[in-house]
Design an enzyme around this catalytic site. Sequence first.
Site, PDB file in Angstrom:
ATOM      1  N   GLU A  33      49.616  43.766  53.461  1.00 44.95           N
ATOM      2  CA  GLU A  33      50.958  43.149  54.084  1.00 44.95           C
ATOM      3  C   GLU A  33      51.878  44.170  54.539  1.00 44.95           C
ATOM      4  O   GLU A  33      52.004  45.270  53.793  1.00 44.95           O
ATOM      5  CB  GLU A  33      51.674  42.367  52.981  1.00 44.95           C
ATOM      6  CG  GLU A  33      52.653  41.488  53.081  1.00 44.95           C
ATOM      7  CD  GLU A  33      53.401  41.056  52.230  1.00 44.95           C
ATOM      8  OE1 GLU A  33      52.909  40.888  51.038  1.00 44.95           O
ATOM      9  OE2 GLU A  33      54.666  40.430  52.308  1.00 44.95           O
ATOM     10  N   ARG A  84      40.982  46.960  40.817  1.00 39.87           N
ATOM     11  CA  ARG A  84      42.004  47.862  41.282  1.00 39.87           C
ATOM     12  C   ARG A  84      41.928  49.174  40.878  1.00 39.87           C
ATOM     13  O   ARG A  84      41.530  49.622  39.884  1.00 39.87           O
ATOM     14  CB  ARG A  84      43.373  47.288  40.728  1.00 39.87           C
ATOM     15  CG  ARG A  84      43.797  46.359  41.391  1.00 39.87           C
ATOM     16  CD  ARG A  84      45.270  45.954  40.717  1.00 39.87           C
ATOM     17  NE  ARG A  84      46.341  46.606  41.485  1.00 39.87           N
ATOM     18  CZ  ARG A  84      46.909  46.028  42.483  1.00 39.87           C
ATOM     19  NH1 ARG A  84      46.663  45.013  43.073  1.00 39.87           N
ATOM     20  NH2 ARG A  84      47.810  46.823  43.177  1.00 39.87           N
ATOM     21  N   LYS A 136      53.380  48.560  45.306  1.00 40.47           N
ATOM     22  CA  LYS A 136      54.340  48.852  46.585  1.00 40.47           C
ATOM     23  C   LYS A 136      55.842  48.468  46.143  1.00 40.47           C
ATOM     24  O   LYS A 136      56.710  49.064  46.469  1.00 40.47           O
ATOM     25  CB  LYS A 136      53.908  47.836  47.622  1.00 40.47           C
ATOM     26  CG  LYS A 136      53.064  48.400  48.534  1.00 40.47           C
ATOM     27  CD  LYS A 136      52.835  47.727  50.021  1.00 40.47           C
ATOM     28  CE  LYS A 136      51.919  46.529  49.869  1.00 40.47           C
ATOM     29  NZ  LYS A 136      51.569  45.899  51.177  1.00 40.47           N
TER      30      LYS A 136
END
Length: 566
Positions: free
Chosen positions: A39, A266, A276
Amino acid sequence: MSTTDSPTPPSTDFVRELVRQDNSQGTFGGRVQTRFPPEPNGYLHIGHAKAICIDFGLANEFAGRCNLRLDDTNPETENEEFVSGIIADLTWLGFPPPEPILYASDYFEQIYQWAEHLIERGLAYVDDQDGETISAQRGGYGKPGIESPFRNRTPEENLDLFRRMRAGEFADGSRVLRAKIDMQDENMQLRDPVMYRIRRQHHFRTGDQWSIYPTYDWAHGQSDAIEGVTHSLCTLEFDSHRPLYDWYLEQLPLPSDKPRQTEFARLELTYTVTSKRKLAALVAQGTVDGWDDPRLPTLRGLRRRGYPAASIREFCNYIGVSRTNSRHDIELLESFVRTELNRTALRRMAVLRPIRLVISNWPTDADGNPVVELCEVVNNPENPDEGTRMVPFSGVLYLESEDFSADPPPQFFRLAPGREVRLRAAYFVKCESYTTDADGNVTEVQCTYDPETRGGNAPDGRKVKTTLHWVSAAHAIEATVALYDRLFTTKVPGDTTGDPFDELNPNSLELLSNCKVEASLADTPLGSVVQFERLGYFAHDPRTPMLFHRTVGLRDEWANIQKRSK
Ligand code: ATP
Ligand code: MG
């Protein structure tokens, strides 16, 4: 099992096994297509590097294709700056994204049409309740869901309302489109998830064209299908979303094979946050100096710190693709950085906290000036091809202040009154006396040198315990050096207090502005990394000449951790 002469098989993991299986069964017609879908609401970090190495790595290995797709479905925090940053960082990491760059927003019309398709088939409805009510009605594990009073609207009414949502007739947040699945499903994701929200927000690509935006779940699988993705790889937290991913795709007239979602763990590192949102907060609060602050685990931070892209790729390959979440020691990543830099970085001499060393018996020339000699110094003992350089040596030098002790403790083998040491590639010097300031700090050390020891060896075979680095005072240039410590004081930031920002290390940066370094460092290209002898690896800042960031120290802390855990 008997041993054989066959070569060790290429490294494998469950994702690669899956792809091989698909290929051998002819699933997807032997095609392998992946995508990396960030994103554009921040810069890439070390966690993304793992996903990138998997997505692009897999496509490379199986002669497939990996696209960069910007997942730009949430206009509020996204922008063009992050898009170009992501492309630049991917390219730096060694995975330049193929053209064209793809955007979820390019599919908004198709995805919208598919939403109408679901409405027409009675599989989606407009709900007039607010977000809070909807989420309260979702229920929980062992807690039944409650059906919305708007659930049984007719397709005609839904279609009309949905078109008016698109046309911007209704206030933000006043209605949503939901999939009509099952309010009692054990998987909460299937309890009539939201597909569209009304949000009259300017989008950096589609402008003011849309007043409704699709949710991640409604956009992601559909984007995969439009592009012809075969293997849609994502992180473990999307595990419970997979049935929804599949459900949506099963209801739609797809242009190609149904893509399949597979999850992997992850990447987390000790002393590090890789969210983020948290990284953005550190930047916004001014805790760090921008997204490329060398203390951040962003790719641009690591790059500025001097981490070679190859070492990040090696690290990602080494940790592999596991299915269980785990946190890796940051020292392991650093050991890959050190191994790479040990091979490639040129050696230089730099004095970070200088004191003067005066050689009292150093000769002068006919004009009474101190003689200047050139010492031949090896550029990289790991790579003879890098050759040697000539470094000026004279009667006044700078020495690291911690390399001298007026009153040496038992294990101190460096310079001290009456003691002899070697100056790298130059001479043996012996300390005769020293000078202090009013506070008792040593400001100068007076030595004599032995002219017989030129090059750093004594013809009579006498030994010294230590070799020190030095810089000739008359030839030194000034530099600023940034030393870094961990940004957080705890291995798992937030674990102790619940809030990682309470565990910030107030001493993560020490700036030394008075360093004296070899003049050749002025020629070190911006952005490249050298080894300051005995001190560690240091990266020349990409923008500011003579600013150096400490990349990693010389000691292999990972080896120590392993020894301790045995
Ligand atoms: P964050 O939580 O930092 O915002 P994200 O998952 O929302 O991360 P995206 O930009 O959506 O960030 O991520 C793009 C891709 O990178 C996704 O496929 C995501 O799964 C993957 N990714 C993100 N963080 C990690 C991580 N720590 N380890 C491995 N993959 C990651
Ligand atoms: Mg995300």
